[in-house]
Structures are given as structure tokens and as C-alpha cells.
Design a protein around this motif. Structure first.
Motif, PDB file in Angstrom:
ATOM      1  N   GLY A 177       3.761 -10.827 -36.719  1.00 17.57           N
ATOM      2  CA  GLY A 177       3.959  -9.417 -36.409  1.00 17.57           C
ATOM      3  C   GLY A 177       3.077  -8.528 -37.265  1.00 17.57           C
ATOM      4  O   GLY A 177       2.604  -7.471 -36.827  1.00 17.57           O
ATOM      5  N   VAL A 178       2.839  -8.959 -38.497  1.00 16.50           N
ATOM      6  CA  VAL A 178       1.971  -8.218 -39.408  1.00 16.50           C
ATOM      7  C   VAL A 178       0.504  -8.577 -39.168  1.00 16.50           C
ATOM      8  O   VAL A 178      -0.361  -7.704 -39.034  1.00 16.50           O
ATOM      9  N   LEU A 179       0.232  -9.876 -39.096  1.00 23.35           N
ATOM     10  CA  LEU A 179      -1.152 -10.329 -39.008  1.00 23.35           C
ATOM     11  C   LEU A 179      -1.808 -10.015 -37.667  1.00 23.35           C
ATOM     12  O   LEU A 179      -3.038  -9.932 -37.582  1.00 23.35           O
ATOM     13  N   LEU A 180      -1.010  -9.854 -36.617  1.00 21.68           N
ATOM     14  CA  LEU A 180      -1.575  -9.539 -35.310  1.00 21.68           C
ATOM     15  C   LEU A 180      -1.660  -8.033 -35.062  1.00 21.68           C
ATOM     16  O   LEU A 180      -2.073  -7.611 -33.979  1.00 21.68           O
ATOM     17  N   ASN A 181      -1.252  -7.276 -36.036  1.00 28.24           N
ATOM     18  CA  ASN A 181      -1.333  -5.820 -35.902  1.00 28.24           C
ATOM     19  C   ASN A 181      -2.799  -5.392 -36.062  1.00 28.24           C
ATOM     20  O   ASN A 181      -3.372  -5.507 -37.147  1.00 28.24           O
ATOM     21  N   ASN A 183      -4.110  -2.663 -36.429  1.00 25.76           N
ATOM     22  CA  ASN A 183      -4.311  -1.590 -37.401  1.00 25.76           C
ATOM     23  C   ASN A 183      -4.423  -2.117 -38.829  1.00 25.76           C
ATOM     24  O   ASN A 183      -4.858  -1.397 -39.726  1.00 25.76           O
ATOM     25  N   LEU A 184      -4.001  -3.364 -39.025  1.00 24.67           N
ATOM     26  CA  LEU A 184      -4.048  -3.969 -40.353  1.00 24.67           C
ATOM     27  C   LEU A 184      -5.165  -4.991 -40.491  1.00 24.67           C
ATOM     28  O   LEU A 184      -5.804  -5.090 -41.539  1.00 24.67           O
ATOM     29  N   PHE A 185      -5.365  -5.803 -39.423  1.00 20.60           N
ATOM     30  CA  PHE A 185      -6.379  -6.854 -39.468  1.00 20.60           C
ATOM     31  C   PHE A 185      -7.191  -6.841 -38.177  1.00 20.60           C
ATOM     32  O   PHE A 185      -6.641  -6.583 -37.100  1.00 20.60           O
TER      33      PHE A 185
END
Length: 493
Positions: A177-181, A183-185
């Protein structure tokens, strides 16, 4: 290495009784954590692939088709089947510890390589090798768990450990959920980091596993009586120290062992078909049904949410977390009933109720009566029971056959069950999803419901009442003699 004991003289040993009478201790938690991590890794792998399926279809990544993305799950499962067979045989021959170290290394290497995939073929090859490592883990780990955990807690412990697959799922969902964002990566970086972080977790586990000993039961059955006694004595010392020096309960009973060495495939087949035909039918039914049920639904979970409910790919993990929680809570809460109410009643109940609930949900889905929130709630309720039932399949096949062939039997059931019930399910469901018609997809769900319910019925008639019994009393080892000079035979029950 010690030499094999003479086949003309049986050796009296109380190793099984000493292991079964041990109070629960920190040492048992070490076993649970270091070996149970296998399912966390498997759940992590499946979740990552499921979550990134839609991402990998984008031109900026590997540009996979829907069939290729879902087919990666099939490749992974085929690798797991072959890995289980190869490593399962080696586990019975070379020992539990050697193999659960080797299989974890295979997993680590392939997972790291997956992060560097540049096309579908490289990605699929890495998924295949990763699957071989995880498949080998199933045989080695289930064998070790059953042989190291006391009989009175074996059922609940095995179920809970198998259910940790869903801890890996929840962790994978949160992580992706974080790594596929975006806006982050960058879109072509996040999914690669997902695999790299999974490898880091596996490496940490590898370091912990060094402290788990070889199974004393395996050592005993292969003639290493002194080493088996030494391992048990060290465990007893740890438990006694934790109890402040209080004496341990006295072991009850001893058996005579005349080691035979490796058991050939012919004798394994004969034992399964002639000596324990009902147990064989039971194991195949449970494994095939749960494999189809899980692999069909979960490998395509993200595709269903994005295709039919138009959920953005980056939001899929948020809906996988409650689904995973339901899967973990099931074994934690009703798992103890497998050691009290009993295996037969609880296995049949969890399988049949899972099938009924899936059939109802499938009908609601086909009628367009569910949205992304309500279908997630339905899946969570269904798999509260299905997770416990699925774990009980592994518990069943690992405890109802003789010790000398335990790992190979687990591998065979896993391979046949997964091959028949699960390896092609993701591919088939990928085709059903491509039709964009809920009614057609629901037919696949109905099939899964029918398989689960049918397996539950088989458990009613062929189930084994193994609760709170020693492994040696459930299935007599080939090496066990009736007395010091008696014959060595396996006896069906």
C-alpha cells in the motif's frame, strides 16, 4: 555420524514420551516463531504478486497482460508442487533441520532475483524458483512442528502456525500500500522494493532458525539414539530452568525402535493405498478443496476489485488487510476446539460452513447486490472458517501417517492437492474475470463452494480422531517393534 543400530535388536526409548510431557515454554515459542515464519513469507509473496498484478500490466513496468499477471500465480504454484516433492523426499532422508535451512535459502535467492525482473519470462522463472523453496518448506516445517510440539497442544499450534500465512498477507498489503503509492515511489520502483523487503525478512528468520534443533523423533528413527537423547536433554534443561528448577512431569511409556533407514516410494505408495486408504482419500479431499478455494479467490482478489468494483490499484491493499485479519482470528479463536471437541467434528464443520457461505456470497455477487465494502466483509466472514479448515488439512496429512514417510506424504498431498485443486485456478479465474461478467465469474465461485462442502462430508466419514494423542499412537512407525525382539510392522487404525 553415528552408525545405524543393528536390525536384529530393538532399542527401548522414551524420547516421544519425554517430548509430549513437556510443559509449554519459551523454547516452544522459539519453534513456533522461527518455523511458523514460513507461512508469513508465503502469504507475503502471494499478496505482493496479487497486489502488483494491475501495476505490472502498465507500460512503465513489465506490461503484462491480465492472463500473464494471473498466470504468474500458476507458475509459482507449479514450482511449489515440484519443490515439495523434491525437498520432501530429502527431508525424510537427510533430516528436518537441514532442509528447512536449505529451502529458506532457495526462497531468499529467488525473491531477491525477482526484484530485478525485466520481462515476463524472467519474472515467471523467479516466481517458479521461489515456489520451489516455499513448497519444500511446507514438507520440512510441518514435519518438524508436529514432532517438536506436545500432543495436547499439537492441533491448535499447527493451525495457528499455518494461519500466520495471513499475517504475511496483512504485512504485504500494508507494505505494498505504501510502496505502490506513485506519490511516494516511481511506479517501476515500488513493486521491486516489495520483493527486496520480503527477502530482508527471510534473512532475519534464517538467523533465528539456527537455534532450532533437529527433530529428536527423526534422529531416533534413523538410529541416532544418543544424539536424540542429547537434544531432548538440552530442551528439558531449558524448560526446567525456565520453571525455576521445578521437576518436570514423568514421561509415560516407552517404545522399542529398530531403525530401518529410508523408506522407498513403493512402500510409501503401499502404505497410503493399502494400509491407510481412508486417510489417503481424506487428505486428498481436504488438500485439493482448500487449494482450489484459496488459490482461485486470493490470487485474483486484486483483479476482481479493480475490474468489477473499479477500485484504484493503490487502494487494493486497504481491502486485503481486514480480509487477512479474519483469516488469522479464525484459528486463534476456534482452533483450540480441534484439541477438545475433536478433529473430525471441527474439520467437517469448518469446510461445510465455508462452502455454504461462499455459495451465498457468489449469488449476491452475481446479482450485483454487493459493493467493494460488503464483499470484503463477506470474504472476511467466509475465511474466518475457511482459514481454520485449510490449516487443518495440513495438520491432518502431517499427523496420520508413519514418521519415516511424514515429510514425503505431506509433499505428495500438497503436490496432488495443489495440482488438482489449485495450480490452474488462478489462470482459469483470470479468464473468467476477463469476460467482465459477474455471473460467469460466480460459476467459478460455486465450484469452489461445492469442493469445500464435499470435502467436509468426506471428513465426517473418514476423519481421524487424533486429538491429544501421540504421533506414534496415531500411526505406528515402521521402525517400532512390539517388544525388544518383536516384528516391526505398521498397523492401520
Amino acid at each position: 555420524m553415528e552408525t545405524m543400530q543393528s536390525k536384529t535388536k530393538a532399542i527401548k526409548t522414551d524420547v516421544p514420551a519425554r517430548m509430549d510431557r513437556l510443559p509449554w515454554s519459551r523454547w516452544h515459542w522459539l519453534v513456533v516463531i522461527s518455523l511458523g515464519i514460513t507461512w508469513i513469507l508465503d502469504g507475503l509473496e502471494v499478496t505482493i504478486v496479487g497486489s502488483i498484478a494491475s501495476v505490472l500490466s502498465k507500460p512503465q513496468t513489465l506490461h503484462l497482460s491480465t492472463v500473464e499477471a494471473s498466470g504468474a500465480g500458476t507458475v509459482y504454484l507449479i514450482g511449489a508442487v515440484l519443490g515439495a516433492l523434491v525437498f520432501g523426499r530429502m527431508t525424510d532422508q537427510l533430516g528436518r533441520k537441514k532442509l528447512f535451512m536449505i529451502t529458506l535459502l532457495v526462497y531468499l535467492s529467488a525473491t531477491i532475483a525477482t526484484a530485478f525482473s525485466f520481462n515476463f519470462y524472467w519474472f515467471a522463472a523467479c516466481r517458479f524458483i521461489t515456489g520451489t523453496g516455499i513448497g519444500g518448506e511446507y514438507a520440512a516445517i510441518n514435519s518438524a512442528i508436529d514432532e517438536l510440539i506436545p500432543a495436547r497442544a499439537r492441533g491448535w499450534t499447527d493451525l495457528v502456525i499455518n494461519s500466520t500465512w495471513w499475517i504475511g498477507t496483512a504485512f504485504g498489503a500494508a507494505m505494498t500500500g505504501v510502496l505502490l503509492n506513485p506519490n511516494l515511489f516511481p511506479i517501476n520502483v515500488g513493486w521491486r522494493l516489495s520483493f527486496a523487503l520480503g527477502a530482508v525478512l527471510g534473512l532475519a528468520v534464517l538467523l533465528v532458525r539456527r537455534y532450532v534443533p533437529e527433530s529428536p523423533r527423526w534422529l531416533m528413527m534413523h538410529g541416532h539414539f544418543e544424539e536424540a537423547d542429547k537434544v531432548v536433554a538440552e530442551i528439558e534443561h531449558e524448560v526446567r530452568r525456565e520453571r525455576g528448577g521445578k521437576p518436570l512431569p514423568e514421561p509415560e511409556g516407552a517404545i522399542y525402535i529398530r531403525p530401518r533407514g529410508a523408506i522407498g516410494f513403493g512402500e510409501i505408495a503401499k502404505t497410503m493405498v493399502r494400509l491407510y486408504p481412508k486417510r489417503t482419500i481424506l487428505g486428498l479431499s481436504l488438500m485439493a478443496a482448500q487449494a482450489f478455494f484459496y488459490n482461485a479467490i486470493f490470487f485474483t482478489y486484486a483483479l476482481v476489485l479493480t475490474t468489477f468494483f473499479h477500485l484504484p490499484a493503490e487502494s487494493v491493499p486497504l481491502y486485503q488487510i481486514p480480509f487477512a485479519i479474519g483469516n488469522v482470528i479464525g484459528p486463534l479463536t476456534i482452533g483450540r476446539l480441534f484439541d477438545t471437541i475433536g478433529r473430525r467434528k471441527m474439520i467437517s464443520f469448518t469446510y461445510i460452513i465455508s462452502g455454504i457461505l461462499l455459495a451465498i456470497t457468489s449469488w449476491l455477487f452475481a446479482q450485483g447486490m454487493l459493493n467493494v465494502v460488503t464483499i470484503t466483509i463477506c470474504w472476511s466472514i467466509i475465511f474466518f472458517f475457511a482459514s481454520t479448515g485449510s490449516s487443518s488439512a495440513y495438520l491432518t496429512v502431517s499427523e496420520v501417517f508413519p514418521l519415516e514417510m511424514r515429510a514425503m506424504v505431506i509433499a505428495l498431498f500438497y503436490a496432488i492437492g495443489t495440482g488438482v485443486g489449485g495450480a490452474f485456478a488462478p489462470f482459469i479465474f483470470g479468464l473468467l474475470i476477463q469476460t467482465n461478467q459477474p455471473v460467469i465469474l460466480s460459476y467459478g465461485y460455486y465450484a469452489g463452494a461445492l469442493f469445500m462442502a464435499a470435502a467436509g462430508v468426506v471428513a465426517i466419514f473418514f476423519g481421524v480422531d487424533a486429538e491429544r494423542k501421540s504421533l506414534e499412537s496415531i500411526a505406528k512407525p515402521f521402525s517400532q517393534a512390539d517388544d525388544e525382539e518383536g516384528p516391526q510392522t505398521a498397523q492401520a487404525s
